[in-house]
Scaffold this motif. Sequence first.
Motif, mmCIF file in Angstrom:
data_model
loop_
_atom_site.group_PDB
_atom_site.id
_atom_site.type_symbol
_atom_site.label_atom_id
_atom_site.label_comp_id
_atom_site.label_asym_id
_atom_site.label_seq_id
_atom_site.Cartn_x
_atom_site.Cartn_y
_atom_site.Cartn_z
ATOM 1 N N ALA A 18 0.815 -0.958 -0.250
ATOM 2 C CA ALA A 18 0.337 0.242 -0.110
ATOM 3 C C ALA A 18 1.647 1.409 -0.110
ATOM 4 N N LEU A 19 2.057 0.772 0.543
ATOM 5 C CA LEU A 19 2.873 1.833 0.780
ATOM 6 C C LEU A 19 3.595 2.438 -0.060
ATOM 7 N N TYR A 20 4.096 1.862 -1.109
ATOM 8 C CA TYR A 20 4.779 1.761 -2.216
ATOM 9 C C TYR A 20 3.535 2.178 -3.397
ATOM 10 N N SER A 21 2.401 1.160 -3.679
ATOM 11 C CA SER A 21 1.343 1.834 -4.698
ATOM 12 C C SER A 21 1.175 2.952 -4.457
ATOM 13 N N GLY A 22 1.029 3.629 -3.329
ATOM 14 C CA GLY A 22 0.815 5.204 -2.989
ATOM 15 C C GLY A 22 1.229 5.678 -2.621
ATOM 16 N N HIS A 23 2.260 5.716 -2.458
ATOM 17 C CA HIS A 23 3.152 6.953 -2.475
ATOM 18 C C HIS A 23 4.721 6.644 -3.164
ATOM 19 N N HIS A 24 4.891 6.187 -4.376
ATOM 20 C CA HIS A 24 5.920 5.759 -5.185
ATOM 21 C C HIS A 24 6.383 6.959 -5.763
ATOM 22 N N GLY A 25 5.111 7.360 -6.577
ATOM 23 C CA GLY A 25 5.442 8.400 -7.503
ATOM 24 C C GLY A 25 5.905 9.653 -6.950
ATOM 25 N N TRP A 26 5.274 9.744 -5.946
ATOM 26 C CA TRP A 26 5.520 11.413 -5.337
ATOM 27 C C TRP A 26 6.537 10.986 -4.894
ATOM 28 N N LEU A 27 7.618 9.895 -3.979
ATOM 29 C CA LEU A 27 8.695 9.671 -3.644
ATOM 30 C C LEU A 27 9.960 10.266 -4.587
ATOM 31 N N TYR A 28 9.793 9.523 -5.846
ATOM 32 C CA TYR A 28 10.741 9.035 -7.230
ATOM 33 C C TYR A 28 10.533 11.129 -7.122
ATOM 34 N N ALA A 29 9.026 11.792 -7.311
ATOM 35 C CA ALA A 29 9.113 13.061 -7.834
ATOM 36 C C ALA A 29 10.169 13.745 -6.890
ATOM 37 N N THR A 30 10.044 13.547 -5.781
ATOM 38 C CA THR A 30 9.899 14.529 -5.109
ATOM 39 C C THR A 30 11.922 14.204 -4.959
ATOM 40 N N LEU A 31 12.302 13.233 -4.733
ATOM 41 C CA LEU A 31 14.456 12.817 -4.637
ATOM 42 C C LEU A 31 14.291 13.723 -6.729
ATOM 43 N N ARG A 32 13.986 13.449 -6.858
ATOM 44 C CA ARG A 32 14.238 13.568 -8.852
ATOM 45 C C ARG A 32 14.236 15.405 -9.075
ATOM 46 N N LYS A 33 13.257 15.512 -8.136
ATOM 47 C CA LYS A 33 13.432 17.435 -7.948
ATOM 48 C C LYS A 33 14.292 17.534 -7.259
ATOM 49 N N LYS A 34 14.985 17.158 -6.454
ATOM 50 C CA LYS A 34 16.035 17.544 -5.231
ATOM 51 C C LYS A 34 17.196 16.873 -5.801
ATOM 52 N N LEU A 35 17.351 15.643 -6.636
ATOM 53 C CA LEU A 35 18.639 15.726 -7.177
ATOM 54 C C LEU A 35 19.150 15.935 -8.610
ATOM 55 N N GLY A 36 18.111 16.410 -9.504
ATOM 56 C CA GLY A 36 17.549 17.075 -10.538
ATOM 57 C C GLY A 36 18.455 16.016 -11.056
ATOM 58 N N ASN A 37 18.003 14.734 -11.098
ATOM 59 C CA ASN A 37 18.718 13.507 -11.966
ATOM 60 C C ASN A 37 17.846 11.607 -12.133
ATOM 61 N N ALA A 38 17.062 11.464 -13.100
ATOM 62 C CA ALA A 38 15.799 10.915 -12.469
ATOM 63 C C ALA A 38 16.518 9.147 -12.320
#
Length: 171
Positions: A18-38
Amino acid sequence: MSDALTSPHNNHLAVIEALYSGHHGWLYATLRKKLGNAMDAADLTQDTFTRILASRVAVIEQPRAYLSCVAKGILVNWYQRKALERAYLDALALLPAPEVPSPELRFIVLETLHEIDAMLDALPPLVKRAFLLSQISGLKYDDIAEQLGVSLITVKRYMKQAFVQCLMLVE
């Protein structure tokens, strides 16, 4: 209902799913914005969920706050690792060409440096500082005691603790 379906293991997996399906996209987008690297963001996102899976947590009250906290720790470790790699590569750049180690040896040295860094991070702060003052700065135990404001016997205890930790790394 069967015991297999209601076991704590299945509950844990359901929480993680449930955590993965509900929040994976959000966490990925947050880290991508912070790192600037997909790619790095994807790796760190997976590392975050892997750590949570290994933690065996049963209930997560505030999923995004929990994910942010775990991801922050992983991100700090990642930045430390990158800084260590940059320092090593900068030192290599100063070597004459014939003395530059092969890519294989560089990889082994970097992995060893990461293991040593992790070992040092596991030490209490004063133990780590005493060890670095001795081994990197070359200070004598009396000087370390004075600089840290502790007794000579305490410095000896710190050094023993650090050396024992180093021996565990070798085993």
